[in-house]
Motif scaffolding. Structure first.
Motif: not given
Length: 281
Positions: A77, A143, A222, A227
């Motif tokens: 990520n 995202r 998030t 994430l």
């Protein structure tokens, strides 16, 4: 006598400067070295002998922190957030700089001032309304909801750096290309971008370092483990009631190592970019 005295004074100043730089280097590097070798010590050994070298080095901290902290997906990520935001910011900043410096329209100064004003906006001052806006748009826990703020808050500085360089590119080059029938799109990709490699390198490196270390946006926008970025994932090893220093140090090394490797590879481009690009008048 005066010449000898001047030479002695110059030597003393140089010696003092070298000593100060050496001291600064030691103070800068020692915490990193200590963090690295401490990550191979168990928590009990760190508590009893915090500064000693590990007596029985082990990689258990790395394997356990990688599994418990879900650092694998967090690492992925971080790369997704950082690379996406860095590339997007660079392209938008170069396009804005090209338009604001080479296009003859009256409001160019207004937009340049608006970007400069963006440097004064604090992330903490707008985090609540930004969260409310993302909630209405339905991009919380995505995202995209992280990448867009990354770009927005990095763009003002990148635009100002790009403007300072692109303004110095001679207008005659663009005018000659226009006479030959070249369109603005061709001028931008085939002339402005290749000529701006030093400042592009500067923007990319600075953006990469800022985005890689960013914490607040991912933490606020998030909640899903899948994430989380690396800086956010690392914080779970620093609880108030139970702190496992071995796991924390190992996760910190995992988070810091890519940034150090990136700087080692591109530090020459960064220095060159500052010298030839960002400071160009």
């Amino acid at each position: 006598m005066k010449t000898t005295s001047l030479r002695q004074s110059t030597y003393a100043w140089r010696l003092s400067a070298y000593i100060l730089m050496l001291l600064f280097a030691v103070l800068t590097l020692f915490p990193l070295i200590w963090l690295f070798y401490s990550s191979f010590k168990l928590n009990a050994e760190i508590m009893v002998h915090p500064l000693d070298l590990p007596k029985a080095p082990t990689i258990a901290n790395y394997t356990e922190s990688w599994a418990k902290g879900h650092l694998g997906i967090a690492l992925v990520n971080s790369f997704i957030y950082t690379i996406s935001a860095t590339v997007s910011t660079m392209l938008l900043a170069m396009a804005a700089a090209f338009a604001l410096t080479k296009f003859p329209f009256k409001s160019a100064k207004f937009f340049t001032s608006a970007f400069a004003l963006g440097l004064m906006i604090s992330v903490h001052a707008v985090i609540i309304p930004l969260f409310q806006l993302e909630a209405k748009l339905g991009i919380i826990n995505t995202r995209l909801g992280v990448i867009i703020p990354y770009i927005a808050f990095d763009l003002p500085l990148s635009v100002m750096i790009a403007i300072s360089y692109v303004r110095g590119i001679p207008n005659a080059l663009i005018e000659s290309a226009e006479i030959d029938g070249a369109k603005y799109r061709y001028v931008f990709w085939m002339m402005i971008m290749p000529l701006s490699v030093p400042v592009i390198a500067t923007m990319v490196i600075l953006s990469f370092l800022r985005h890689w270390n960013e914490f607040l946006f991912v933490f606020v926008f998030t909640t899903k483990v899948g994430l989380k970025s690396l800086p956010v994932a690392i914080t779970q090893f620093a609880g108030r009631l139970n702190i496992d220093y071995g796991l924390q140090y190992a996760s910190l090394v995992i988070g810091v190592l890519p940034m150090i490797l990136f700087y080692i590879v591109f530090h020459a481009q960064l220095i060159k970019g500052f010298g030839e690009g960002a400071l160009k008048e």
